[in-house]
Scaffold this motif. Sequence first.
Motif, short mmCIF file in Angstrom:
data_model
loop_
_atom_site.label_atom_id
_atom_site.label_comp_id
_atom_site.label_asym_id
_atom_site.label_seq_id
_atom_site.Cartn_x
_atom_site.Cartn_y
_atom_site.Cartn_z
N LEU A 33 -34.77 44.15 19.77
CA LEU A 33 -35.40 45.44 19.51
C LEU A 33 -36.68 45.61 20.32
CD1 LEU A 33 -34.86 45.74 15.65
CD2 LEU A 33 -33.57 46.87 17.47
N GLU A 34 -37.45 44.55 20.44
CA GLU A 34 -38.68 44.61 21.25
C GLU A 34 -38.34 44.82 22.72
OE1 GLU A 34 -42.36 45.04 22.62
OE2 GLU A 34 -41.74 45.17 20.53
N TYR A 38 -39.61 47.91 24.99
CA TYR A 38 -40.27 47.66 26.28
C TYR A 38 -39.60 48.43 27.41
CZ TYR A 38 -41.73 45.19 30.48
OH TYR A 38 -42.21 44.90 31.74
N ILE A 39 -38.28 48.40 27.46
CA ILE A 39 -37.56 49.10 28.54
C ILE A 39 -37.82 50.60 28.46
CG2 ILE A 39 -35.28 49.71 29.44
CD1 ILE A 39 -34.40 46.85 28.55
N GLY A 44 -39.40 54.77 32.35
CA GLY A 44 -39.43 56.20 32.56
C GLY A 44 -38.54 57.01 31.62
N CYS A 45 -37.86 56.36 30.69
CA CYS A 45 -36.99 57.10 29.75
C CYS A 45 -37.78 58.17 29.00
CB CYS A 45 -36.35 56.15 28.75
SG CYS A 45 -35.33 54.85 29.48
N ASN A 46 -38.94 57.78 28.51
CA ASN A 46 -39.77 58.71 27.74
C ASN A 46 -40.29 59.86 28.58
OD1 ASN A 46 -39.91 57.76 24.98
ND2 ASN A 46 -40.92 55.96 25.80
N ASP A 47 -40.46 59.66 29.88
CA ASP A 47 -41.01 60.72 30.73
C ASP A 47 -40.21 62.00 30.60
OD1 ASP A 47 -42.83 58.84 31.56
OD2 ASP A 47 -42.02 58.63 33.59
N CYS A 48 -38.91 61.87 30.46
CA CYS A 48 -38.06 63.06 30.33
C CYS A 48 -37.57 63.27 28.90
CB CYS A 48 -36.84 62.94 31.24
SG CYS A 48 -37.25 62.93 32.99
N HIS A 49 -37.18 62.20 28.22
CA HIS A 49 -36.52 62.32 26.91
C HIS A 49 -37.48 62.45 25.73
CE1 HIS A 49 -32.39 61.62 28.30
NE2 HIS A 49 -32.94 60.86 29.21
N ASP A 119 -26.04 43.78 30.48
CA ASP A 119 -25.48 44.18 29.19
C ASP A 119 -26.52 44.02 28.09
OD1 ASP A 119 -23.07 44.71 30.43
OD2 ASP A 119 -21.98 43.06 29.49
N TYR A 120 -27.27 42.93 28.14
CA TYR A 120 -28.28 42.68 27.10
C TYR A 120 -29.32 43.80 27.08
CZ TYR A 120 -31.78 40.43 24.18
OH TYR A 120 -32.67 40.16 23.18
N ASP A 121 -29.79 44.22 28.26
CA ASP A 121 -30.79 45.29 28.30
C ASP A 121 -30.22 46.59 27.77
OD1 ASP A 121 -32.81 43.66 29.22
OD2 ASP A 121 -32.67 44.32 31.30
N LEU A 122 -28.99 46.94 28.14
CA LEU A 122 -28.39 48.17 27.64
C LEU A 122 -28.20 48.12 26.13
CD1 LEU A 122 -25.76 48.92 30.41
CD2 LEU A 122 -27.91 50.14 29.99
N LYS A 123 -27.77 46.98 25.62
CA LYS A 123 -27.59 46.83 24.17
C LYS A 123 -28.95 46.89 23.47
CE LYS A 123 -23.23 44.41 24.52
NZ LYS A 123 -22.47 43.17 24.25
N SER A 124 -29.98 46.36 24.11
CA SER A 124 -31.33 46.41 23.54
C SER A 124 -31.81 47.85 23.42
CB SER A 124 -32.30 45.60 24.40
OG SER A 124 -31.96 44.24 24.39
N ILE A 125 -31.56 48.65 24.45
CA ILE A 125 -31.92 50.06 24.41
C ILE A 125 -31.19 50.75 23.26
CG2 ILE A 125 -31.66 52.27 25.63
CD1 ILE A 125 -32.05 50.65 28.26
#
Length: 168
Positions: A33-34, A38-39, A44-49, A119-125
Amino acid sequence: MKHTMITTALLCALLSAGVGTAAAEQKPDARMLERGRYILATSGCNDCHTAGYPENAGKIPVRDWVEGNPVGFQGPWGTTYPSNLRLTMHALTEDEWMAQARSERRPPMPWFMLRDMTDYDLKSIYHFIRSLGPAGKPAPAYAPPGQTVSTPYIEFFPKNLPEQRASK
């Protein structure tokens, strides 16, 4: 009749054991979850979403992250809107998210960044966003090129491009 009962019992046992169903989703731990948090904060996800994120130098409470944005991005592709990831992730299984994350998207979404993540990063997101719970409204619908929109939008039309060399 006895044969049908045995077949039905066997089928129920296999289904309850997970045979023939989608793979079980990974159960997230605090580290995962952390990592997802972090990702989102650094890629930049938050910049648009997340509405208002860039204008407030990222000082938006985590509880308000990735609820989408009614400000569109208009270019030769039409007008796209940052989706409400909180609602999106709650409508998808982990496997569906993994497939979508690796699929091409309309600009200006940098889909190739997701495609190249582990895969781990995508699953974390996925699990971090799901941990926030569903919130907000769906984003406005995509508008094809030439269609007038009534929402605010940012233009992405190149101007003053140098002449392109003719192909040799």
